[in-house]
Design an enzyme around this catalytic site. Structure first.
Site, PDB file in Angstrom:
ATOM      1  N   GLY A  73      20.421  57.411  17.164  1.00  0.00           N
ATOM      2  CA  GLY A  73      19.924  56.959  18.458  1.00  0.00           C
ATOM      3  C   GLY A  73      21.020  56.988  19.517  1.00  0.00           C
ATOM      4  N   GLN A 181      13.850  50.873  19.367  1.00  0.00           N
ATOM      5  CA  GLN A 181      13.230  49.714  18.715  1.00  0.00           C
ATOM      6  C   GLN A 181      11.700  49.745  18.787  1.00  0.00           C
ATOM      7  OE1 GLN A 181      14.629  47.607  16.759  1.00  0.00           O
ATOM      8  NE2 GLN A 181      16.801  47.904  17.216  1.00  0.00           N
ATOM      9  N   GLY A 202      16.278  57.112  13.264  1.00  0.00           N
ATOM     10  CA  GLY A 202      15.606  57.087  11.963  1.00  0.00           C
ATOM     11  C   GLY A 202      15.712  55.753  11.237  1.00  0.00           C
ATOM     12  N   CYS A 327      31.487  39.053  17.435  1.00  0.00           N
ATOM     13  CA  CYS A 327      32.821  38.480  17.259  1.00  0.00           C
ATOM     14  C   CYS A 327      33.820  39.619  17.354  1.00  0.00           C
ATOM     15  CB  CYS A 327      32.899  37.817  15.896  1.00  0.00           C
ATOM     16  SG  CYS A 327      34.476  37.032  15.606  1.00  0.00           S
TER      17      CYS A 327
HETATM   18  N1  PLP Z   1      19.363  51.716  21.032  1.00  0.00           N
HETATM   19  C1  PLP Z   1      18.902  50.562  20.538  1.00  0.00           C
HETATM   20  C2  PLP Z   1      17.947  49.748  21.362  1.00  0.00           C
HETATM   21  C3  PLP Z   1      19.312  50.103  19.284  1.00  0.00           C
HETATM   22  O1  PLP Z   1      18.856  48.945  18.813  1.00  0.00           O
HETATM   23  C4  PLP Z   1      20.228  50.899  18.545  1.00  0.00           C
HETATM   24  C5  PLP Z   1      20.747  50.431  17.257  1.00  0.00           C
HETATM   25  O2  PLP Z   1      21.015  49.257  17.065  1.00  0.00           O
HETATM   26  C6  PLP Z   1      20.660  52.116  19.096  1.00  0.00           C
HETATM   27  C7  PLP Z   1      20.206  52.486  20.339  1.00  0.00           C
HETATM   28  C8  PLP Z   1      21.615  53.000  18.360  1.00  0.00           C
HETATM   29  O3  PLP Z   1      20.973  53.693  17.319  1.00  0.00           O
HETATM   30  P1  PLP Z   1      21.848  54.337  16.141  1.00  0.00           P
HETATM   31  O4  PLP Z   1      22.321  53.196  15.293  1.00  0.00           O
HETATM   32  O5  PLP Z   1      20.916  55.248  15.419  1.00  0.00           O
HETATM   33  O6  PLP Z   1      22.965  55.069  16.787  1.00  0.00           O
END
Ligand code: PLP
Length: 388
Positions: A73, A181, A202, A327
């Site tokens: 993502g 999400q 994924g 943290c």
């Molecule tokens: N965008 C959102 C809203 C997310 O919650 C996350 C992951 O926590 C990401 C992007 C990043 O995705 P990835 O872990 O596949 O890089």
């Protein structure tokens, strides 16, 4: 690990057994390169095409070619923002919000450092957007690229993406939404909403970590961020990660079949959990708009106690949740999302996110409801700020 209760599904989800099963032959038998002209490549190429169709179907994309496979993502978000800004040329105005994931804020800060005008919009105390502010910004005269998420990973608050998209398009801008999400949790139909670019990951929908996708509406100009190969129609170079792509396709297919049932199941468990916590834990308050929220998420602050202390004590009794605060290098930084929502000081450091999946059960909720109030009572006894 058998007795562990996992309620941290917005961080990552378990790989569905059906997904693992679908992937395995692409490690053992079908390990060819999909670009090869021979039979060995041909089989893998067909599996890649089938997976692309499944991802496209999950989000209602008209053409499978509108799906680009990425590594995650975060890559999808970076590619969308940096690629759209570069392709637009002439230093477009970038619009985003204070509550985005770091994988959106990171490229936006990078562009700001390079001299681009970046507007990072506020949210209200429930984490909601002001559409009029977006309208003002997108009508400000310059060409715009907007990156505004669909649902927040910390609070689950859902933004009105159709309205946001309509406003951005009215101003002639390009609209990217981080739907990491949302994809697999709620229906998405890009035929009906004015988005140009949409990110998927994924591992948030029961596929493995390390695979993602970017939807690129036909006709949207995007400069590749990884160059040097013809893969993904020249938009993202690199030999395709076929086993993981097959896994993502399978996860999307499963999500389409079970989404309604899963959402109802998760909502019921989440509501039970939330009501139980509010009834039994002193000083508990839900963060964010509870009307427009993902069915699987609740973010709850506990007055005058530290989220990290709650987490560690939960972990000790076999419950894995998450805190809004990170943290970082020894200093406790409260969540940027809760800060943007002006959550009062006494609640800011004590937030816990519970996020469920299709695999959670009533027994999991019973376990949390039995153990959490004891932990909160103990921590409140130790807190110098609690008067009662
Ligand atoms: N965008 C959102 C809203 C997310 O919650 C996350 C992951 O926590 C990401 C992007 C990043 O995705 P990835 O872990 O596949 O890089």
């Amino acid at each position: 690990m058998n007795s562990t209760v996992y309620v941290d599904n917005n961080a990552t989800t378990a790989v569905a057994p059906e997904v693992t099963e679908a992937m395995l032959p692409y490690f053992t038998e079908h390990w060819g390169n999909p670009s090869s002209m021979h039979t060995f490549g041909g089989h893998v190429k067909r599996a890649l095409d089938a997976a692309r169709e499944k991802v496209a179907a999950l989000i209602g994309a008209e053409h499978p070619s509108e799906i680009i496979f990425t590594s995650c993502g975060s890559e999808s978000n970076n590619m969308a923002i940096l690629g759209a800004v570069d392709a637009m040329g002439g230093h477009p105005h970038v619009i985003t919000t204070r509550v985005e994931h770091a994988a959106v804020l990171g490229p936006c800060h990078y562009l700001e450092d390079k001299g681009f005008r970046v507007s990072t919009l506020d949210v209200d105390e429930k984490g909601r957007l002001d559409i009029e502010r977006i309208r003002e910004e997108s009508m400000a005269g310059k060409k715009t690229v907007a990156s505004i998420m669909w649902a927040n990973n910390e609070t689950g608050v859902i933004f009105p993406v159709p309205e946001v998209g309509a406003v951005i398009k009215e101003g002639g801008g390009i609209y990217h939404t981080d739907a990491v999400q949302v994809a697999g949790k709620l229906p998405v139909n890009v035929k009906e909403i004015p988005v140009d670019l949409l990110s998927i990951s994924g591992h948030k929908l029961h596929a493995p970590k390390g695979i993602g996708a970017l939807y690129v509406r036909r006709g949207t100009k995007l400069t590749p961020q990884i160059m040097g190969g013809h893969q993904e129609r020249g938009r993202r170079a690199g030999t395709e990660n076929t086993p993981y792509i097959v896994g993502l396709g399978k996860a999307c297919e499963l999500a389409m079949q079970t989404m309604d049932k899963d959402a109802a199941h998760e909502r019921r468990l989440r509501d039970r959990l939330e009501a139980g916590i509010l009834a039994t834990c002193k000083g508990a308050r839900v963060n964010g708009d509870t009307e427009h929220r993902l069915p699987n998420t609740t973010n709850i602050s506990f007055e005058y106690v530290e989220g990290e202390a709650i987490l560690l004590m939960l972990d000790d009794v076999g419950i894995c949740a998450s805190t809004g605060s990170a943290c970082a290098s020894g200093s406790l930084e409260p969540s940027h999302v809760l800060r943007a929502m002006d959550v009062p000081r006494a609640l800011l450091h004590g937030s816990i996110r519970f996020s469920l999946s299709r695999y959670n059960t009533d027994a999991d909720i019973d376990d949390v409801l039995e153990k959490l109030p004891v932990i909160i009572d103990r921590l409140r006894e130790l807190s110098p700020f609690v008067k009662d």
